[in-house]
Design a protein around this motif. Structure first.
Motif, short mmCIF file in Angstrom:
data_model
loop_
_atom_site.label_atom_id
_atom_site.label_comp_id
_atom_site.label_asym_id
_atom_site.label_seq_id
_atom_site.Cartn_x
_atom_site.Cartn_y
_atom_site.Cartn_z
N THR A 1 5.11 -25.19 -6.55
CA THR A 1 6.33 -24.66 -5.96
C THR A 1 5.99 -23.63 -4.89
N ALA A 2 6.46 -23.84 -3.68
CA ALA A 2 6.10 -22.97 -2.56
C ALA A 2 6.59 -21.55 -2.78
N GLY A 3 5.78 -20.57 -2.36
CA GLY A 3 6.17 -19.18 -2.42
C GLY A 3 7.31 -18.88 -1.46
N GLU A 4 8.09 -17.84 -1.76
CA GLU A 4 9.30 -17.54 -1.00
C GLU A 4 9.14 -16.39 -0.02
N SER A 5 8.14 -15.55 -0.22
CA SER A 5 8.04 -14.33 0.58
C SER A 5 6.61 -13.81 0.55
N SER A 6 6.37 -12.70 1.23
CA SER A 6 5.04 -12.12 1.28
C SER A 6 5.06 -10.67 0.79
N LEU A 7 3.92 -10.24 0.30
CA LEU A 7 3.75 -8.89 -0.21
C LEU A 7 2.38 -8.39 0.22
N THR A 8 2.35 -7.20 0.81
CA THR A 8 1.09 -6.62 1.29
C THR A 8 0.81 -5.33 0.51
N LEU A 9 -0.43 -5.18 0.03
CA LEU A 9 -0.80 -4.04 -0.79
C LEU A 9 -2.05 -3.35 -0.27
N THR A 10 -2.12 -2.04 -0.50
CA THR A 10 -3.38 -1.30 -0.48
C THR A 10 -3.34 -0.35 -1.67
N ALA A 11 -4.50 -0.04 -2.24
CA ALA A 11 -4.59 0.87 -3.39
C ALA A 11 -5.77 1.81 -3.17
N THR A 12 -5.51 3.11 -3.26
CA THR A 12 -6.54 4.11 -2.98
C THR A 12 -6.54 5.18 -4.05
N VAL A 13 -7.73 5.59 -4.47
CA VAL A 13 -7.86 6.68 -5.44
C VAL A 13 -7.68 8.01 -4.73
N VAL A 14 -6.75 8.81 -5.23
CA VAL A 14 -6.53 10.16 -4.71
C VAL A 14 -6.50 11.10 -5.91
N ASP A 15 -7.53 11.96 -6.01
CA ASP A 15 -7.70 12.80 -7.20
C ASP A 15 -7.77 11.90 -8.44
N ASP A 16 -6.89 12.10 -9.42
CA ASP A 16 -6.93 11.27 -10.63
C ASP A 16 -5.79 10.26 -10.66
N GLN A 17 -5.39 9.82 -9.48
CA GLN A 17 -4.30 8.87 -9.37
C GLN A 17 -4.68 7.73 -8.42
N VAL A 18 -3.99 6.61 -8.58
CA VAL A 18 -4.11 5.50 -7.65
C VAL A 18 -2.81 5.41 -6.88
N VAL A 19 -2.91 5.53 -5.56
CA VAL A 19 -1.73 5.47 -4.70
C VAL A 19 -1.65 4.06 -4.11
N VAL A 20 -0.54 3.39 -4.37
CA VAL A 20 -0.33 2.02 -3.91
C VAL A 20 0.70 2.02 -2.79
N LYS A 21 0.30 1.50 -1.63
CA LYS A 21 1.22 1.32 -0.50
C LYS A 21 1.53 -0.17 -0.39
N TRP A 22 2.76 -0.47 -0.04
CA TRP A 22 3.16 -1.87 -0.02
C TRP A 22 4.25 -2.12 1.01
N THR A 23 4.28 -3.35 1.48
CA THR A 23 5.35 -3.81 2.36
C THR A 23 5.69 -5.25 1.99
N THR A 24 6.91 -5.66 2.30
CA THR A 24 7.33 -7.01 1.96
C THR A 24 8.39 -7.49 2.95
N ASP A 25 8.52 -8.80 3.08
CA ASP A 25 9.61 -9.38 3.85
C ASP A 25 10.67 -9.99 2.93
N ASP A 26 10.54 -9.73 1.63
CA ASP A 26 11.45 -10.32 0.66
C ASP A 26 12.81 -9.61 0.71
N ALA A 27 13.87 -10.41 0.70
CA ALA A 27 15.22 -9.85 0.77
C ALA A 27 16.04 -10.13 -0.49
N LEU A 28 15.41 -10.76 -1.48
CA LEU A 28 16.15 -11.18 -2.68
C LEU A 28 15.82 -10.34 -3.91
N ALA A 29 14.57 -9.96 -4.07
CA ALA A 29 14.16 -9.22 -5.26
C ALA A 29 14.73 -7.81 -5.26
#
Length: 265
Positions: free
Chosen positions: A149-177
């Motif tokens: 089944t073909a995917g409906e949208s895209s999702l872009t991620l980056t994850a970086t350790v900052v101190d004792d946390q992981v910071v996740v940045k994301w973008t998407t073109d999805d308009a339904l979720a």
């Protein structure tokens, strides 16, 4: 809580199901990850709800390991997650990987599926299909179906350790979720169990969810995940996926390695 039911049928049927699954995985293209635009093929998010306190769960844990290994071998867009629930913890053994958010997530799926109870081991595929976690035939068939089944949208991620946390940045073109789910995932884990139904056994797990957040704010905003004791970025990755709360449908998924920040931890 459900004890494992042994499947019956000829060895030929099992072999055929496994072969079809392997064929689908080997011919699938990466979709919705950090570098690839939506492809013509699909993807599968495989969520296992499990517990070290449940005697029926080790067989399901092994099934998830099998699925994970096969997907990696074929570079296929199958994202496996091991959610350790906490409602077994007062029955003789406290699972060190259990998190309350895993139980909450399973209860939400029970509402989607109109189920009267929750149980382990349970697998949910792309938020739409649920079955006994040790059932290899159902696993392979469900995953193969989603990969067609073909995917409906895209999702872009980056994850970086900052101190004792992981910071996740994301973008998407999805308009339904209306939900973004973000999981901090330990690639491999092992623990000797001293009590409970699995007392005396050493259990191994793959892709254990150690922290999990649900984001309801759109457009994209950074997601911050606390890291567990002994965290090392190389032992973890981040999986995220877009979902509709009302019916549980997962629209897109992505997985990304965790980078150290330029300044270090």
């Amino acid at each position: 809580m459900m004890s494992e039911t042994r499947r019956t049928g000829s060895k030929c049927i099992v072999l055929l199901a496994f072969t079809l699954f392997s064929h689908m995985l080997s011919h699938s293209l990466a979709v919705c990850d950090e570098t690839v635009a939506p492809a013509e093929k699909g993807f599968a998010v495989v969520e296992l709800f499990t517990s070290q306190g449940c005697s029926s769960c080790p067989s399901a844990d092994k099934n998830l390991q099998r699925i994970t290994t096969l997907a990696a071998k074929n570079n296929s867009p199958v994202y496996t997650l091991s959610f350790h629930v906490d409602y077994w913890n007062d029955l003789g053994w406290e699972d060190p990987f259990s998190i309350a958010t895993a139980t909450l997530r399973q209860r939400r799926y029970a509402s989607v599926f109109k189920a009267k109870r929750i149980y382990t081991p349970q697998i949910v595929v792309n938020g739409q299909t649920q079955f006994l976690g040790s059932d290899r035939e159902r696993s392979d068939a469900s995953i193969a179906s989603e990969l067609r089944t073909a995917g409906e949208s895209s999702l872009t991620l980056t994850a970086t350790v900052v101190d004792d946390q992981v910071v996740v940045k994301w973008t998407t073109d999805d308009a339904l979720a209306d939900l973004l789910n973000v999981a901090l995932v330990q690639k491999e884990a092992e623990r000797s169990v001293d009590a409970g139904e699995n007392g005396g056994r050493t259990l191994k797990h793959v892709n254990v969810v150690r922290n999990f957040k649900v984001v309801r704010t759109f457009p994209a905003a950074d997601v911050v995940l606390e890291t567990p004791k002994g965290f090392a970025a190389s032992d973890y990755h981040v999986v995220a996926f877009l979902q509709t709360a009302r019916n549980g449908k997962i629209h897109c998924a992505a997985q990304v390695a965790i980078e150290e920040s330029a300044a270090g931890r």
